[in-house]
Scaffold this motif. Structure first.
Motif, PDB file in Angstrom:
ATOM      1  N   GLU A 148      43.408  60.321  73.503  1.00 17.13           N
ATOM      2  CA  GLU A 148      43.515  60.844  72.298  1.00 17.13           C
ATOM      3  C   GLU A 148      44.635  61.925  72.354  1.00 17.13           C
ATOM      4  O   GLU A 148      45.211  62.177  71.351  1.00 17.13           O
ATOM      5  N   LYS A 149      44.702  62.787  73.613  1.00 15.54           N
ATOM      6  CA  LYS A 149      45.812  63.591  73.451  1.00 15.54           C
ATOM      7  C   LYS A 149      47.188  63.068  73.302  1.00 15.54           C
ATOM      8  O   LYS A 149      47.942  63.545  72.641  1.00 15.54           O
ATOM      9  N   GLU A 150      47.291  62.032  74.059  1.00 16.86           N
ATOM     10  CA  GLU A 150      48.698  60.911  73.851  1.00 16.86           C
ATOM     11  C   GLU A 150      48.716  60.628  72.436  1.00 16.86           C
ATOM     12  O   GLU A 150      49.873  60.616  71.736  1.00 16.86           O
ATOM     13  N   ALA A 151      47.725  60.174  71.693  1.00 12.26           N
ATOM     14  CA  ALA A 151      47.673  59.728  70.510  1.00 12.26           C
ATOM     15  C   ALA A 151      48.290  60.944  69.445  1.00 12.26           C
ATOM     16  O   ALA A 151      48.956  60.843  68.513  1.00 12.26           O
ATOM     17  N   THR A 152      47.665  61.830  69.700  1.00 11.86           N
ATOM     18  CA  THR A 152      48.022  63.215  68.726  1.00 11.86           C
ATOM     19  C   THR A 152      49.421  63.707  69.118  1.00 11.86           C
ATOM     20  O   THR A 152      50.127  64.017  68.026  1.00 11.86           O
ATOM     21  N   VAL A 153      49.915  63.922  70.134  1.00 10.76           N
ATOM     22  CA  VAL A 153      51.127  63.938  70.637  1.00 10.76           C
ATOM     23  C   VAL A 153      52.160  62.977  70.051  1.00 10.76           C
ATOM     24  O   VAL A 153      53.157  63.468  69.282  1.00 10.76           O
ATOM     25  N   ASP A 154      51.817  61.933  70.162  1.00 12.52           N
ATOM     26  CA  ASP A 154      52.827  60.788  69.656  1.00 12.52           C
ATOM     27  C   ASP A 154      52.839  60.819  68.111  1.00 12.52           C
ATOM     28  O   ASP A 154      54.089  60.819  67.706  1.00 12.52           O
ATOM     29  N   ARG A 155      51.879  61.252  67.561  1.00  7.52           N
ATOM     30  CA  ARG A 155      51.914  61.425  66.003  1.00  7.52           C
ATOM     31  C   ARG A 155      52.589  62.619  65.656  1.00  7.52           C
ATOM     32  O   ARG A 155      53.508  62.449  64.780  1.00  7.52           O
ATOM     33  N   LEU A 156      52.492  63.592  66.459  1.00 10.77           N
ATOM     34  CA  LEU A 156      53.242  64.881  66.231  1.00 10.77           C
ATOM     35  C   LEU A 156      55.112  64.632  66.358  1.00 10.77           C
ATOM     36  O   LEU A 156      55.743  65.054  65.393  1.00 10.77           O
ATOM     37  N   VAL A 157      55.158  63.818  67.186  1.00 11.04           N
ATOM     38  CA  VAL A 157      56.522  63.582  67.579  1.00 11.04           C
ATOM     39  C   VAL A 157      57.146  62.539  66.593  1.00 11.04           C
ATOM     40  O   VAL A 157      58.011  62.828  65.869  1.00 11.04           O
ATOM     41  N   ARG A 158      56.401  61.649  65.937  1.00  9.21           N
ATOM     42  CA  ARG A 158      56.656  60.855  64.931  1.00  9.21           C
ATOM     43  C   ARG A 158      56.901  61.504  63.697  1.00  9.21           C
ATOM     44  O   ARG A 158      57.819  61.239  62.947  1.00  9.21           O
ATOM     45  N   SER A 159      56.081  62.434  63.443  1.00  8.28           N
ATOM     46  CA  SER A 159      55.971  63.238  62.385  1.00  8.28           C
ATOM     47  C   SER A 159      57.295  63.915  62.165  1.00  8.28           C
ATOM     48  O   SER A 159      57.934  63.965  61.119  1.00  8.28           O
ATOM     49  N   TYR A 160      57.738  64.687  63.415  1.00 10.25           N
ATOM     50  CA  TYR A 160      58.693  65.455  63.279  1.00 10.25           C
ATOM     51  C   TYR A 160      60.080  64.644  63.090  1.00 10.25           C
ATOM     52  O   TYR A 160      60.876  64.919  62.239  1.00 10.25           O
ATOM     53  N   GLN A 161      60.111  63.328  63.709  1.00 10.34           N
ATOM     54  CA  GLN A 161      61.251  62.354  63.526  1.00 10.34           C
ATOM     55  C   GLN A 161      61.189  61.847  62.066  1.00 10.34           C
ATOM     56  O   GLN A 161      62.326  61.872  61.448  1.00 10.34           O
ATOM     57  N   LEU A 162      60.346  61.718  61.306  1.00 15.12           N
ATOM     58  CA  LEU A 162      60.284  61.447  60.031  1.00 15.12           C
ATOM     59  C   LEU A 162      60.541  62.459  59.242  1.00 15.12           C
ATOM     60  O   LEU A 162      61.300  62.052  58.077  1.00 15.12           O
ATOM     61  N   ARG A 163      60.396  63.378  59.444  1.00 12.10           N
ATOM     62  CA  ARG A 163      60.408  64.631  58.580  1.00 12.10           C
ATOM     63  C   ARG A 163      61.990  65.087  58.772  1.00 12.10           C
ATOM     64  O   ARG A 163      62.700  65.622  57.800  1.00 12.10           O
TER      65      ARG A 163
END
Lengths: 376, 406
Positions: free
Chosen positions: A129-144
């Motif tokens: 779950e830690k990895e998942a949230t980190v991945d989401r945050l990285v992806r979100s930064y990328q998208l933004r």
């Protein structure tokens, strides 16, 4: 295979189920592999699947039908997982069915935002779950922003306990540590948030904080003064952790006192409880110029914060857990700052603690800071 | 099914009651609505820009919101001073006052919760505090205790009067066996809410000004003075503007409660001042700042030196029977006592706790206009809620609101 078989004495096992794992793992841990040993790499696919199932449902496997139905343990985490999962399914359905015009990217953005809003407390997450949230945050930064960052969710290593020592006879008040800290940790530039305070004190008056100046703008070192830095002291018995109503702040196994920025509700109780002025609050939306952002981040450390949350010094968790010194230690031109692993007998910090006269601030409060002062 | 029908009828009737009234009543409600709207506008600005629009800083991290929260917990707890004599000791003189007192407690608690929410940095993630889906740091954090006791007390104070009014609405007498256990529980609960709120501050070793054993008891004493004082004022207004007959005897008995509590509060104040100033230590600096100022910084002096004389004057006047039994003097005393304790328990307690800071830094705090706007809005909300509750309760008690009256 099981460690129980190595016992040299006989014991009755009444009603105690043997917890044997059919995988090659014999350390008995349910997650994260065997404490860094190398056989994790030799795991076969089958064994890995077995271990993964074991990790996720654990003792549920050994239960019979009755127990499975009537004796299901529902701890906070699993309850939360289930709730989140159902919310996610609903949200996914809503967002995909309702938005016909929105593009894939904005759908993904909305999805990420939703999952981030309703995720659990980092402290209670599994490594996955830690990895998942980190991945989401990285992806979100990328998208933004269209830019990439790297974010780590590295856990504390075993046999590591971080400690810090500050040489008050060497510090000259140059403030290089403060600047390095601000840059390293992506602190808000508008409010000039700083984790470290350097107190300028008069010689011969002892540690008289009342007459000290922690906001000076003159040439240093000033005649007849000495300098003393304070920051988060990473107490063994931290009052800030006790008072947090939602467990958004806690002490990690390597001694770092950290904050889950996304879990913090912003009540500032920890700030009132800290005797060392170690905590900072984001009163407005923190802003860092895009060009100055440090892209090497850790979930618990220098990732981008939002308004209304607490933050603090983490001994640069993104650096210290990668085996490096915190930014302040690296930046100090006089060598007044010593950092290291207290459990390593050969570390400099241990040498300082064993050979110098050291003291800690406000020892009477019983918070047991892992931050010592010493002089030459 | 029948109960549901009665309940529906009660809701309809009470809506009817609260939307009809004299011109003064409508003006009053319009004024409150306006202030509430203004407060909401201020809060929307705060949501947009974060807490930076308030006067709070890293050095003084709690301000006007938490001050008011602390004070209002006391007002809420004060309902117990009416509940206990009426329900437990069967003192009938209090019977008319008690519903008003409980209504006041409900309004005060709603204001408390509103102040806490207004003070949060992340109101959108407040669900983290809900046990079950969030992660509650129980029993370690006093704030979780506070959440529990405040909501529990709110529940008690809504259900008990509601049951009684619901019975009276149908023209039946309320059963003692139903509400007495709740009433007794609420007596202890009231003490608990205020003590727990005091412990919120008392337990912080980082703040010597709060870290003193007298804080909890003094919270109780001041609450039992300020709360009933407000109740007396409200009863006076109700006596003037409605047909609800509140006897002189009732007000005189509540005045006695106010007097004793104010006297105890004054003794504790003297004890506190003696400890801080007879042999001052490093720990007395916050008190020095509060009463005399430190290093030329003296923003709180006008406040505390208004509060102390008002407090002493009110207590002395109340002590004399002749003066206390003169209603003009009594109302005046209640008013100044209320103001004095509001300052003392609010500004005089929360702000100096942060000054000087952990390293002796003196940074002063001054609330901003937006903060004051939100605060006024929440007070207006409280007054609004109370007016609605009181109007319905009075209607039922007077028999104007009755099931199937038409």
């Amino acid at each position: 295979m099981s460690s129980n078989n190595n016992k040299k004495w006989f014991s009755l096992n009444i009603g105690r189920k043997e917890k044997t794992s059919s995988g090659s793992c014999s350390c008995g841990k349910s997650s994260g592999g065997c404490g860094g040993s190398s056989n994790a790499h030799h795991m076969t696919n089958e064994a890995f699947t077995e271990a993964a199932i074991n990790a996720s449902i654990g003792e549920e496997r050994t239960k019979d039908g009755f127990e499975q139905v009537f004796d299901v343990k529902m701890d906070r985490r699993s309850a939360f997982k289930k709730l989140t999962a159902s919310l996610l399914i609903g949200a996914g359905a809503v967002s995909t069915s309702c938005s016909v015009i929105s593009g894939d990217e904005s759908k993904e953005k909305a999805q990420i935002d939703w999952e981030e809003q309703f995720k659990g407390n980092y402290k209670l997450m599994t490594d996955k779950e830690k990895e998942a949230t980190v991945d989401r945050l990285v992806r979100s930064y990328q998208l933004r922003t269209g830019k990439n960052i790297s974010m780590s969710s590295k856990n504390a290593e075993e046999d590591v306990l971080f400690g810090y020592a500050f040489n008050i006879s060497k510090c000259q008040g140059y403030m290089d540590c403060v600047n390095a800290c601000v840059e390293e940790n992506n602190q808000d530039r508008n409010s000039q948030m700083q984790y470290i305070r350097i107190h300028e004190m008069k010689d011969g008056k002892g540690f008289n904080f009342n007459e000290a100046d922690d906001n000076y703008y003159h040439e240093v070192p000033a005649q007849g003064h000495f300098y003393m830095g304070t920051q988060c002291f990473h107490c063994d018995n931290p009052p800030c952790v006790e008072v947090c109503p939602v467990q958004a702040t806690w002490r990690e196994d390597d001694g770092l006192v950290v904050v889950d920025y996304d879990w913090c509700v912003g009540c500032r109780y920890c700030m009132a409880a800290c005797p060392y002025d170690g905590r900072r609050f984001n009163w407005s939306k923190p802003e860092v110029p895009e060009s100055e952002i440090n892209h090497n981040q850790h979930y618990l450390g220098n990732r981008m914060r939002k308004k209304g949350v607490m933050e603090k010094c983490t001994f640069c968790v993104q650096r210290s857990r990668a085996g490096k010194n915190p930014a302040c230690v690296e930046a100090c031109p006089t060598g007044a700052r010593i950092f290291g692993n207290l459990l390593d007998p050969d570390s400099t910090i241990r040498w300082v603690l064993e050979n110098k006269k050291v003291f800690r601030l406000k020892e009477d409060l019983g918070t047991e800071p892992k931050f010592w002062y010493f002089m030459d | 099914m029948k109960r549901l029908k009665v309940f529906g009828s009660l809701v309809k009737d009470s809506l009817d009651t609260i939307t009809h009234g004299s011109k003064k009543y409508h003006l009053w409600m319009a004024l409150l609505t306006f202030v509430m709207l203004a407060g909401m506008y201020c809060y929307s600005i705060q949501l947009e820009h974060g807490l930076s629009v308030t006067g709070m800083t890293d050095r003084v991290s709690w301000g006007l919101y938490i001050s008011n929260f602390t004070f209002l917990v006391g007002v809420a707890a004060a309902a117990v001073m009416l509940v206990m004599p009426t329900y437990v000791l069967k003192d009938i003189d209090f019977k008319q006052a008690v519903l008003i007192g409980e209504g006041l407690a409900v309004a005060a608690l709603i204001m408390c919760l509103a102040f806490v929410i207004a003070d949060m940095g992340g109101p959108s993630v407040l669900w983290h505090m809900i046990p079950g889906i969030g992660v509650f740091n129980f029993p370690n954090s006093m704030l979780t205790w506070d959440v529990l006791v405040l909501n529990g007390y709110l529940f008690l104070n809504i259900t008990i009067p509601f049951y009684i009014l619901f019975r009276h609405y149908q023209g039946k007498e309320a059963k003692r066996s139903v509400y007495i256990p709740g009433a007794i529980l609420s007596v202890f609960w009231a003490v608990a809410i205020h003590l727990v709120t005091a412990f919120l501050y008392q337990g912080l070793q980082a703040r010597p000004f709060w870290n003193n054993a007298l804080l909890g008891p003094r919270f109780l004493a001041s609450a039992f003075a300020a709360g009933p004082a407000l109740i007396i004022l409200v009863l006076a207004i109700i006596r003037n503007f409605t047909e609800f007959k509140i006897q002189d005897k009732t007000i005189k008995k509540i005045a006695m409660v106010v007097t004793v509590a104010a006297q105890i509060n004054l003794i504790m104040l003297i004890s506190e001042l003696f400890k801080e100033f007879y042999a001052p230590t490093h720990h007395s600096e916050s008190a020095y700042y509060l009463f005399f100022g430190l290093d030329g910084k003296d923003a709180l002096l006008p406040w505390i030196w208004t509060a102390i004389p008002l407090n002493v004057l009110a207590t002395v006047l109340l002590t004399f029977h002749k003066l206390r039994n003169n209603f003009k003097v009594l109302f005046f005393c209640c008013f100044i006592l209320f103001v004095a304790i509001w300052i003392e328990k609010g500004f005089g307690l929360i702000v100096p706790g942060f000054i000087p800071g952990p390293y002796g830094k003196i940074a002063e705090y001054m609330p901003t206009g937006i903060e004051i706007g939100v605060t006024l809005g929440i007070w207006a909300l409280g007054a609004f809620v109370f007016t609605i509750l009181a109007k319905t309760a009075i209607g039922i008690e007077l028999g104007k609101l009755k099931y199937k009256k038409k």
